[in-house]
Scaffold this active site. Structure first.
Site, PDB file in Angstrom:
ATOM      1  N   GLY A 150     -26.529 -52.283  39.958  1.00  0.00           N
ATOM      2  CA  GLY A 150     -26.764 -50.921  40.416  1.00  0.00           C
ATOM      3  C   GLY A 150     -26.108 -49.832  39.593  1.00  0.00           C
ATOM      4  O   GLY A 150     -26.159 -48.656  39.970  1.00  0.00           O
ATOM      5  N   THR A 151     -25.522 -50.179  38.444  1.00  0.00           N
ATOM      6  CA  THR A 151     -24.812 -49.165  37.663  1.00  0.00           C
ATOM      7  C   THR A 151     -25.741 -48.054  37.159  1.00  0.00           C
ATOM      8  O   THR A 151     -25.382 -46.872  37.194  1.00  0.00           O
ATOM      9  CB  THR A 151     -24.083 -49.793  36.464  1.00  0.00           C
ATOM     10  OG1 THR A 151     -24.994 -50.625  35.747  1.00  0.00           O
ATOM     11  CG2 THR A 151     -22.908 -50.627  36.922  1.00  0.00           C
TER      12      THR A 151
ATOM     13  N   THR B  23     -21.728 -55.737  38.576  1.00  0.00           N
ATOM     14  CA  THR B  23     -22.167 -54.429  38.084  1.00  0.00           C
ATOM     15  C   THR B  23     -23.591 -54.083  38.504  1.00  0.00           C
ATOM     16  O   THR B  23     -24.223 -53.224  37.898  1.00  0.00           O
ATOM     17  CB  THR B  23     -22.077 -54.405  36.541  1.00  0.00           C
ATOM     18  OG1 THR B  23     -22.855 -55.499  36.014  1.00  0.00           O
ATOM     19  CG2 THR B  23     -20.634 -54.547  36.071  1.00  0.00           C
TER      20      THR B  23
ATOM     21  N   CYS C 149     -28.695 -46.994  38.371  1.00  0.00           N
ATOM     22  CA  CYS C 149     -29.141 -46.157  39.487  1.00  0.00           C
ATOM     23  C   CYS C 149     -28.015 -45.241  39.937  1.00  0.00           C
ATOM     24  O   CYS C 149     -28.213 -44.049  40.208  1.00  0.00           O
ATOM     25  CB  CYS C 149     -29.570 -47.041  40.664  1.00  0.00           C
ATOM     26  SG  CYS C 149     -30.818 -48.272  40.282  1.00  0.00           S
TER      27      CYS C 149
END
Length: 260
Positions: free
Chosen positions: A202-203, A200, A205
């Protein structure tokens, strides 16, 4: 579309995730790099801020010539960078989505403690939408969210700092992944199944960039958030292992789904 954030050398979050999201959703992504990180799937090994004059020059260059239909901010790291970016955004006639990045997915701090007050006093008042996770809510307001019933109290505390809308992300709560969006008057709750996927990175951003992209395409704020959450949910469902730690979400998941 303009992102003002830090670079993730591993490609899963930050500027790289922002630009992938913008492309996936049909917008043209531009970037102002505020910091460079040495980062991979197991953590952040270091970060280096760009000089404020370099950040200001990038902002002036892009906005002075091309302009932006929406802006997303991410990692800004220090008080002087927050002040530099906030000064420009305060005079911008475009929606601004602020992701108040405080810590990485691996628990590494990405915001100097002395910068928290500057985020609260200078950056949040420029925001059309602010998208804190539960840890960032506590960092900014002191409100600790322990269940879905606490989301509105957290949102009101964030709204008191000046943004037009607050999206409180409840992804770290048990049960369904529930987010609360409010401007203090109207309220919207977005539910999604909790996915059994540890990849997960970068969720946060990705969600903020997706919201900004949909706003640039003319969607209302509630609809932009709804569509962005659906996009991120699909990206999480298709997250993949990369390296020895937490892999990234798949920003191109719907392209692959269309081909199948």
């Amino acid at each position: 579309m303009l992102t003002v954030a830090g670079s993730d050398s591993g490609g899963g979050a930050g500027i790289q995730a922002d630009l992938k999201t913008m492309l996936a959703l049909g917008t043209h992504g531009m970037s102002v790099i505020a910091a460079v990180t040495a980062q991979n799937s197991v953590g952040v090994q270091g970060y280096w801020e760009l000089p404020p004059e370099a950040v200001r020059a990038q902002l002036d260059s892009v906005l002075g010539d091309i302009g932006a239909q929406a802006v997303k901010t991410g990692m800004l790291a220090s008080p002087v960078l927050v002040e530099t970016v906030a000064e420009v955004l305060a005079g911008l006639d475009a929606p601004v989505v602020v992701d108040p990045v405080g810590v990485s997915k691996h628990g590494d701090s990405l915001l100097a403690p002395e910068a928290v007050e500057t985020v609260k006093s200078r950056l949040l008042p420029t925001a059309t939408v602010v998208t804190p996770n539960l840890w960032e809510v506590e960092q900014l307001t002191g409100v600790k969210v322990e269940g879905e019933d606490d989301l509105r109290r957290a949102a009101d505390a964030v709204l008191a700092l000046g943004p037009r809308w607050a999206l409180i992300k409840g992804g770290h709560l048990p049960g369904e992944a529930v987010d609360l969006l409010t401007d203090g008057t109207t309220e919207h709750r977005y539910h999604a199944e909790r996915l059994d996927n540890r990849h997960t990175h970068g969720t946060g951003c990705t969600l903020a960039s997706a919201i900004a992209s949909y706003l640039a395409l003319g969607e209302t704020i509630p609809d932009a958030v709804r569509q962005a959450k659906a996009y991120v949910t699909g990206a999480i469902a298709n997250g993949f292992p990369l390296g020895a730690g937490i892999g990234p979400v798949d920003h191109a998941w719907h392209w692959r789904a269309d081909k199948n």
